[in-house]
Motif scaffolding. Structure first.
Motif, PDB file in Angstrom:
ATOM      1  N   THR A 126      -2.831   1.172  10.056  1.00 54.90           N
ATOM      2  CA  THR A 126      -3.151   2.596  10.017  1.00 54.90           C
ATOM      3  C   THR A 126      -2.700   3.174   8.680  1.00 54.90           C
ATOM      4  O   THR A 126      -1.698   2.750   8.106  1.00 54.90           O
ATOM      5  N   HIS A 127      -3.481   4.122   8.196  1.00 55.88           N
ATOM      6  CA  HIS A 127      -3.187   4.779   6.925  1.00 55.88           C
ATOM      7  C   HIS A 127      -3.364   6.286   7.095  1.00 55.88           C
ATOM      8  O   HIS A 127      -4.249   6.724   7.829  1.00 55.88           O
ATOM      9  N   PRO A 128      -2.562   7.069   6.388  1.00 55.55           N
ATOM     10  CA  PRO A 128      -2.768   8.521   6.406  1.00 55.55           C
ATOM     11  C   PRO A 128      -3.901   8.912   5.459  1.00 55.55           C
ATOM     12  O   PRO A 128      -4.261   8.151   4.550  1.00 55.55           O
ATOM     13  N   GLY A 129      -4.436  10.095   5.683  1.00 54.24           N
ATOM     14  CA  GLY A 129      -5.426  10.660   4.762  1.00 54.24           C
ATOM     15  C   GLY A 129      -6.614   9.768   4.522  1.00 54.24           C
ATOM     16  O   GLY A 129      -7.262   9.299   5.453  1.00 54.24           O
ATOM     17  N   SER A 130      -6.895   9.499   3.252  1.00 48.02           N
ATOM     18  CA  SER A 130      -8.084   8.731   2.888  1.00 48.02           C
ATOM     19  C   SER A 130      -7.789   7.239   2.723  1.00 48.02           C
ATOM     20  O   SER A 130      -8.507   6.539   2.023  1.00 48.02           O
ATOM     21  N   GLY A 131      -6.769   6.725   3.365  1.00 46.56           N
ATOM     22  CA  GLY A 131      -6.408   5.317   3.254  1.00 46.56           C
ATOM     23  C   GLY A 131      -7.342   4.373   3.980  1.00 46.56           C
ATOM     24  O   GLY A 131      -7.331   3.174   3.747  1.00 46.56           O
TER      25      GLY A 131
END
Length: 165
Positions: free
Chosen positions: A89-94
């Motif tokens: 999982t990544h925040p924002g546009s990751g």
């Protein structure tokens, strides 16, 4: 993954024309890449057109190259997204929604399919712990690293298979 040459890469593409494959930019660090054993696929993006991405994967003793497009626009920084390949999982546009034209007549007719994938295309490195995701990006699992690599390869193979059908 075994080390690839420019010829290997350019002749592997299945969802773009031979002319497009001949003109596409290669990864800038191809000659210096020294961690081939840590890669399940070679992925890179076009620095002059950031929405264009490419990946090459070994599949049944052959190389398959895919031309991809990622959705433009930034997502909110409060939101986290999950990569469909490595389950990081990544925040924002990751994580980016990436589309691939289908191979053959279906692709020439405009058919494509999508996949949520790490925007930096470093799924292989996240699974192996060679690159760290943001806090909370890699949950502790009961699967071994080898099993997680197998899952990543299975998810990738399923996506590639869908490009052909």
């Amino acid at each position: 993954m075994k080390p690839l040459t420019e010829h290997d890469i350019r002749t592997s593409f299945v969802n773009c024309s031979k002319g497009e494959a001949k003109r596409l930019p290669l990864p800038k660090n191809l000659a210096d890449l020294d961690h081939w054993d840590d890669l399940d696929f070679l992925g890179w993006f076009d620095l002059s057109a950031p929405d264009r991405r490419y990946l090459v994967v070994e599949r049944a003793d052959e190389l398959v190259g895919l031309s991809l497009r990622s959705a433009s626009g930034n997502r909110g920084f409060q939101r986290r997204s999950l990569c469909s390949l490595c389950l990081t999982t990544h925040p924002g546009s990751g994580v980016s929604l990436t589309t691939a034209p289908k191979a053959g007549p279906a692709g020439r007719g405009g058919n494509s399919l999508g996949l949520y994938i790490c925007a930096d295309l470093d799924c292989s490195l996240y699974v192996r712990g060679r690159k760290k995701a943001a806090p909370g990006g890699r949950m502790e699992e009961s699967l071994t690293v080898e099993q997680q690599i197998g899952r990543l390869r299975g998810n990738l193979d399923a996506f590639v298979e869908r490009v052909f059908h």
